[in-house]
Design a protein around this motif. Sequence first.
Motif, PDB file in Angstrom:
ATOM      1  N   GLY A 257       0.800  -1.213   0.000  1.00  0.00           N
ATOM      2  CA  GLY A 257       0.000   0.000   0.000  1.00  0.00           C
ATOM      3  C   GLY A 257       0.837   1.270   0.000  1.00  0.00           C
ATOM      4  N   TRP A 258       2.107   1.148  -0.389  1.00  0.00           N
ATOM      5  CA  TRP A 258       2.993   2.313  -0.415  1.00  0.00           C
ATOM      6  C   TRP A 258       2.533   3.323  -1.447  1.00  0.00           C
ATOM      7  CZ3 TRP A 258       8.495  -0.289  -0.687  1.00  0.00           C
ATOM      8  CH2 TRP A 258       8.771  -0.912   0.534  1.00  0.00           C
ATOM      9  N   ASN A 259       2.725   4.600  -1.126  1.00  0.00           N
ATOM     10  CA  ASN A 259       2.519   5.702  -2.063  1.00  0.00           C
ATOM     11  C   ASN A 259       3.884   6.288  -2.392  1.00  0.00           C
ATOM     12  OD1 ASN A 259      -0.433   5.831  -2.161  1.00  0.00           O
ATOM     13  ND2 ASN A 259      -0.230   6.239   0.013  1.00  0.00           N
ATOM     14  N   PHE A 260       3.972   6.970  -3.516  1.00  0.00           N
ATOM     15  CA  PHE A 260       5.250   7.487  -3.992  1.00  0.00           C
ATOM     16  C   PHE A 260       5.114   8.972  -4.314  1.00  0.00           C
ATOM     17  CE2 PHE A 260       4.855   3.028  -4.810  1.00  0.00           C
ATOM     18  CZ  PHE A 260       6.055   2.512  -4.342  1.00  0.00           C
ATOM     19  N   GLN A 261       6.104   9.745  -3.858  1.00  0.00           N
ATOM     20  CA  GLN A 261       6.124  11.192  -4.097  1.00  0.00           C
ATOM     21  C   GLN A 261       7.419  11.553  -4.811  1.00  0.00           C
ATOM     22  OE1 GLN A 261       6.012  12.765  -0.122  1.00  0.00           O
ATOM     23  NE2 GLN A 261       3.828  12.438   0.111  1.00  0.00           N
ATOM     24  N   LEU A 262       7.310  12.279  -5.918  1.00  0.00           N
ATOM     25  CA  LEU A 262       8.492  12.720  -6.647  1.00  0.00           C
ATOM     26  C   LEU A 262       9.338  13.621  -5.760  1.00  0.00           C
ATOM     27  CD1 LEU A 262      10.069  12.782  -9.319  1.00  0.00           C
ATOM     28  CD2 LEU A 262       8.695  14.774  -9.956  1.00  0.00           C
ATOM     29  N   ASN A 263      10.629  13.375  -5.715  1.00  0.00           N
ATOM     30  CA  ASN A 263      11.580  14.167  -4.940  1.00  0.00           C
ATOM     31  C   ASN A 263      12.575  14.767  -5.927  1.00  0.00           C
ATOM     32  OD1 ASN A 263      14.095  14.805  -3.630  1.00  0.00           O
ATOM     33  ND2 ASN A 263      13.377  13.708  -1.837  1.00  0.00           N
TER      34      ASN A 263
END
Length: 126
Positions: free
Chosen positions: A31-37
Amino acid sequence: MPGPAFNSVAWFEIGSNQPEEVKQFYGRLFGWNFQLNTNTPGVNYHAVVAPGAEQPSGGVWESEGKFSDYAIFYVFVQDVAATVERAEALGAKVLMAPVTDAAGLTFARLEDSTGQHFGVFSAPAQ
């Protein structure tokens, strides 16, 4: 919320030439979410945020075929340069010398005396 304790594993990273597949797999599994860094110019990196977490705990680095796939853990330290120096004295090899990104995070990658890869990092001064 207090930060991680010094000298504890506080970050992980997955480097992959197939980042979308990695994100899809772990997103579905955990259930991980990903955010652009975008703190490091020229690097395609997505922070991992677990369900219910307030902050990211890892990341996916898009290798674009520039390096082999890997998974690595990072230990939170007070002083990256001093830790790298101590590690070298204990037989470690420096794989990536300390780097500081645009947000002030400093990190380095090492190989321990048995050949295992790991990283160290410190947060910017508050």
